[in-house]
Design a protein around this motif. Structure first.
Motif, PDB file in Angstrom:
ATOM      1  N   LYS A 168       0.826  -1.208   0.000  1.00  0.00           N
ATOM      2  CA  LYS A 168       0.000   0.000   0.000  1.00  0.00           C
ATOM      3  C   LYS A 168       0.864   1.265   0.000  1.00  0.00           C
ATOM      4  CE  LYS A 168      -3.644   2.283   2.706  1.00  0.00           C
ATOM      5  NZ  LYS A 168      -4.500   2.178   3.940  1.00  0.00           N
ATOM      6  N   LYS A 169       1.922   1.256   0.807  1.00  0.00           N
ATOM      7  CA  LYS A 169       2.764   2.458   0.902  1.00  0.00           C
ATOM      8  C   LYS A 169       3.556   2.694  -0.382  1.00  0.00           C
ATOM      9  CE  LYS A 169       3.195   2.880   5.920  1.00  0.00           C
ATOM     10  NZ  LYS A 169       4.097   2.864   7.104  1.00  0.00           N
ATOM     11  N   TYR A 170       3.973   1.630  -1.052  1.00  0.00           N
ATOM     12  CA  TYR A 170       4.671   1.792  -2.328  1.00  0.00           C
ATOM     13  C   TYR A 170       3.739   2.415  -3.360  1.00  0.00           C
ATOM     14  CZ  TYR A 170       7.023   0.847  -6.730  1.00  0.00           C
ATOM     15  OH  TYR A 170       7.591   1.000  -7.970  1.00  0.00           O
ATOM     16  N   CYS A 171       2.545   1.879  -3.485  1.00  0.00           N
ATOM     17  CA  CYS A 171       1.591   2.382  -4.483  1.00  0.00           C
ATOM     18  C   CYS A 171       1.237   3.843  -4.221  1.00  0.00           C
ATOM     19  CB  CYS A 171       0.333   1.520  -4.482  1.00  0.00           C
ATOM     20  SG  CYS A 171       0.622  -0.181  -5.027  1.00  0.00           S
ATOM     21  N   TYR A 172       1.015   4.170  -2.951  1.00  0.00           N
ATOM     22  CA  TYR A 172       0.703   5.560  -2.605  1.00  0.00           C
ATOM     23  C   TYR A 172       1.877   6.475  -2.938  1.00  0.00           C
ATOM     24  CZ  TYR A 172      -0.234   9.721   0.199  1.00  0.00           C
ATOM     25  OH  TYR A 172      -0.416  11.017   0.601  1.00  0.00           O
ATOM     26  N   SER A 173       3.086   6.030  -2.601  1.00  0.00           N
ATOM     27  CA  SER A 173       4.288   6.838  -2.825  1.00  0.00           C
ATOM     28  C   SER A 173       4.533   7.061  -4.317  1.00  0.00           C
ATOM     29  CB  SER A 173       5.504   6.172  -2.187  1.00  0.00           C
ATOM     30  OG  SER A 173       5.327   6.029  -0.800  1.00  0.00           O
ATOM     31  N   LEU A 174       4.362   6.013  -5.117  1.00  0.00           N
ATOM     32  CA  LEU A 174       4.577   6.139  -6.557  1.00  0.00           C
ATOM     33  C   LEU A 174       3.575   7.105  -7.171  1.00  0.00           C
ATOM     34  CD1 LEU A 174       6.205   5.149  -8.998  1.00  0.00           C
ATOM     35  CD2 LEU A 174       4.507   3.324  -9.280  1.00  0.00           C
ATOM     36  N   GLN A 175       2.337   7.029  -6.731  1.00  0.00           N
ATOM     37  CA  GLN A 175       1.312   7.951  -7.233  1.00  0.00           C
ATOM     38  C   GLN A 175       1.647   9.392  -6.861  1.00  0.00           C
ATOM     39  OE1 GLN A 175      -2.563   7.406  -5.484  1.00  0.00           O
ATOM     40  NE2 GLN A 175      -3.617   8.539  -7.104  1.00  0.00           N
ATOM     41  N   LYS A 176       2.062   9.591  -5.622  1.00  0.00           N
ATOM     42  CA  LYS A 176       2.417  10.941  -5.160  1.00  0.00           C
ATOM     43  C   LYS A 176       3.597  11.485  -5.953  1.00  0.00           C
ATOM     44  CE  LYS A 176       3.371  13.522  -0.885  1.00  0.00           C
ATOM     45  NZ  LYS A 176       2.102  14.263  -0.891  1.00  0.00           N
ATOM     46  N   LEU A 177       4.572  10.628  -6.202  1.00  0.00           N
ATOM     47  CA  LEU A 177       5.767  11.040  -6.929  1.00  0.00           C
ATOM     48  C   LEU A 177       5.434  11.399  -8.376  1.00  0.00           C
ATOM     49  CD1 LEU A 177       8.834  11.360  -6.616  1.00  0.00           C
ATOM     50  CD2 LEU A 177       9.074   8.918  -7.148  1.00  0.00           C
ATOM     51  N   LYS A 178       4.689  10.529  -9.043  1.00  0.00           N
ATOM     52  CA  LYS A 178       4.378  10.759 -10.463  1.00  0.00           C
ATOM     53  C   LYS A 178       3.423  11.927 -10.677  1.00  0.00           C
ATOM     54  CE  LYS A 178       5.329   6.292 -12.573  1.00  0.00           C
ATOM     55  NZ  LYS A 178       4.791   5.182 -13.393  1.00  0.00           N
ATOM     56  N   SER A 179       2.600  12.221  -9.680  1.00  0.00           N
ATOM     57  CA  SER A 179       1.682  13.358  -9.817  1.00  0.00           C
ATOM     58  C   SER A 179       2.408  14.692  -9.682  1.00  0.00           C
ATOM     59  CB  SER A 179       0.565  13.256  -8.771  1.00  0.00           C
ATOM     60  OG  SER A 179       1.083  13.395  -7.455  1.00  0.00           O
ATOM     61  N   ASN A 180       3.626  14.657  -9.137  1.00  0.00           N
ATOM     62  CA  ASN A 180       4.406  15.887  -8.964  1.00  0.00           C
ATOM     63  C   ASN A 180       5.648  15.953  -9.846  1.00  0.00           C
ATOM     64  OD1 ASN A 180       3.266  17.516  -6.494  1.00  0.00           O
ATOM     65  ND2 ASN A 180       3.163  15.354  -5.893  1.00  0.00           N
ATOM     66  N   ASN A 181       6.024  14.823 -10.440  1.00  0.00           N
ATOM     67  CA  ASN A 181       7.223  14.762 -11.279  1.00  0.00           C
ATOM     68  C   ASN A 181       6.871  14.003 -12.559  1.00  0.00           C
ATOM     69  OD1 ASN A 181       9.712  14.260 -12.495  1.00  0.00           O
ATOM     70  ND2 ASN A 181      10.761  13.856 -10.554  1.00  0.00           N
ATOM     71  N   ARG A 182       6.805  14.737 -13.677  1.00  0.00           N
ATOM     72  CA  ARG A 182       6.381  14.148 -14.952  1.00  0.00           C
ATOM     73  C   ARG A 182       7.542  13.555 -15.750  1.00  0.00           C
ATOM     74  NH1 ARG A 182       0.981  13.599 -14.226  1.00  0.00           N
ATOM     75  NH2 ARG A 182       0.028  15.558 -13.532  1.00  0.00           N
ATOM     76  N   ASN A 183       8.737  13.594 -15.203  1.00  0.00           N
ATOM     77  CA  ASN A 183       9.900  13.079 -15.921  1.00  0.00           C
ATOM     78  C   ASN A 183       9.885  11.554 -15.972  1.00  0.00           C
ATOM     79  OD1 ASN A 183      11.288  15.625 -16.440  1.00  0.00           O
ATOM     80  ND2 ASN A 183      11.600  15.708 -14.223  1.00  0.00           N
ATOM     81  N   GLU A 184      10.406  11.009 -17.057  1.00  0.00           N
ATOM     82  CA  GLU A 184      10.531   9.555 -17.159  1.00  0.00           C
ATOM     83  C   GLU A 184      11.489   9.040 -16.097  1.00  0.00           C
ATOM     84  OE1 GLU A 184      11.822   6.137 -20.447  1.00  0.00           O
ATOM     85  OE2 GLU A 184      11.520   8.211 -21.080  1.00  0.00           O
ATOM     86  N   ASN A 185      12.582   9.789 -15.885  1.00  0.00           N
ATOM     87  CA  ASN A 185      13.519   9.488 -14.809  1.00  0.00           C
ATOM     88  C   ASN A 185      13.051  10.236 -13.563  1.00  0.00           C
ATOM     89  OD1 ASN A 185      15.611   9.169 -13.022  1.00  0.00           O
ATOM     90  ND2 ASN A 185      17.189  10.086 -14.326  1.00  0.00           N
ATOM     91  N   LEU A 186      12.538   9.496 -12.593  1.00  0.00           N
ATOM     92  CA  LEU A 186      11.962  10.129 -11.410  1.00  0.00           C
ATOM     93  C   LEU A 186      13.007  10.688 -10.450  1.00  0.00           C
ATOM     94  CD1 LEU A 186       9.025   7.654 -10.716  1.00  0.00           C
ATOM     95  CD2 LEU A 186       8.880   9.983 -11.633  1.00  0.00           C
ATOM     96  N   ASN A 187      14.277  10.521 -10.772  1.00  0.00           N
ATOM     97  CA  ASN A 187      15.339  11.188 -10.011  1.00  0.00           C
ATOM     98  C   ASN A 187      15.773  12.488 -10.678  1.00  0.00           C
ATOM     99  OD1 ASN A 187      15.854   9.707  -7.648  1.00  0.00           O
ATOM    100  ND2 ASN A 187      16.929   8.124  -8.801  1.00  0.00           N
ATOM    101  N   SER A 188      15.149  12.829 -11.790  1.00  0.00           N
ATOM    102  CA  SER A 188      15.500  14.055 -12.508  1.00  0.00           C
ATOM    103  C   SER A 188      14.638  15.224 -12.041  1.00  0.00           C
ATOM    104  CB  SER A 188      15.317  13.859 -14.010  1.00  0.00           C
ATOM    105  OG  SER A 188      15.462  15.106 -14.694  1.00  0.00           O
TER     106      SER A 188
END
Length: 346
Positions: free
Chosen positions: A184-204
């Motif tokens: 659950k925490k992984y899925c929530y975290s990934l959604q939060k990250l992708k909703s704020n960072n549109r880059n293919e590389n999420l460390n960019s």
């Protein structure tokens, strides 16, 4: 005479060191290739720090290792277990117990289950139960229901001296690192990250301005459960008139670090800290340049410079001397000396 008087009033001391990131490999560079990283030399600097702590007149009550103890490149080198053991063997030479924080590089090398069963799980050094003024009656037990559940583990607290408490937090409680992808925490975290960072590389951080640049995969945040846990401990400390230092790998105040290094939901955790009179300091690592800020609630935000980017001829560690009304950081090398006064009017 002043020094002697100060020593009489000294409560205890402790050591601090951050971002050792040891690896048995040639020097490299940071993500943006602007800073050299001294992978092998970081072990020599750790040895030097331990030697100085061992030689001090007053032995540190404990050592805080603020995370990123070995570098993520060990995973590619298939040397994670060996590298960790090398560094743990060095820490074993310390006469003081070592409290370990988990950073992003821990999760590049190990998953949560592995960390829970490793030497980096120092929870046995904590005081799981809270006592009131030394009374033997247990007032509260705030440990998670299942200490072996990687989803429930998010830190611990301890009191090294009457009226002082230290709380170790997990700033990667919300994270895409180290968690099972169906959790659950992984899925929530990934959604939060992708909703704020549109880059293919999420460390960019490309296209992310100011504080929005914190939404990177190498950062993380605090779950609601962890903040409720922290709130309960701080409420006890308020009522018991304690002075509390909170520790996490990620800084939580925008003025104490580069925006790219701050916790995702720093504003939420700051609201928790600011709601309590007991909190005097938040200590973090992660930003290898370090930082410091005294916020308007009287909380000192101290970010330690990283060992990994410290040249061989320098140092990056410190000893903090704790008094009733202040803490004094005696930094070595890149780390500045500071006096952190406790606000009497909080």
């Amino acid at each position: 005479m002043e020094t002697e008087a100060a020593e009489v009033n000294l409560c205890f001391t402790f050591g601090v060191i951050a971002d050792i990131q040891y690896a048995d490999t040639e020097n490299g560079f940071n993500y943006s290739r602007t800073r050299e990283r001294y992978y092998r030399n970081s072990l020599h600097l750790l040895r030097s720090a331990l030697h100085e702590w061992n030689e001090e007149v007053i032995t540190p009550r404990f050592i805080l290792q603020l995370g990123d103890i070995i570098d993520g490149c060990n995973s590619q080198l298939k040397s994670s277990d060996h590298a960790l053991q090398v560094v743990i063997n060095e820490f074993a030479k310390s006469p003081s117990p070592v409290h370990h924080i988990w950073g992003n590089h821990e999760f590049y090398n190990f998953n949560r289950e592995q960390l829970l069963n490793s030497a980096l799980n120092s929870k046995h050094l904590g005081n799981g139960k809270l006592f009131d003024n030394g009374d033997s009656n247990i007032k509260s037990d705030l440990d998670p229901d299942d200490p072996n559940d990687p989803d429930a583990f998010y830190g611990y607290h301890f009191s090294p001296f009457p009226k002082f408490r230290f709380i170790l937090t997990d700033t990667y409680d919300l994270s895409v690192l180290g968690r099972k992808k169906d959790s659950k925490k992984y899925c929530y975290s990934l959604q939060k990250l992708k909703s704020n960072n549109r880059n293919e590389n999420l460390n960019s951080p490309k296209g992310l301005d100011g504080l929005n640049s914190r939404f990177l995969a190498f950062n993380g945040g605090f779950s609601q459960e962890q903040m409720e846990w922290l709130n309960k401990i701080l409420t006890f400390s308020d009522n018991n008139q304690e002075k509390v230092t909170v520790i996490g790998h990620l800084p939580v105040h925008p003025y104490s670090t580069d925006p790219m290094c701050i916790a995702w939901n720093y504003d939420e955790i700051l609201s928790v800290l600011h709601a309590h009179t007991s909190v005097v300091c938040f200590i973090a690592g992660h930003d290898h340049d370090g930082g410091y800020y005294l916020d308007d609630h009287g909380i000192h935000h101290l970010t330690l410079e990283g060992v990994i980017e410290t040249p061989p001829e320098s140092h990056a560690f410190g000893t903090i001397r704790v008094y009733e009304d202040r803490m004094i950081l005696k930094g070595r090398g890149r780390i500045s000396e500071r006096v952190l006064h406790f606000d009497k009017h909080k």
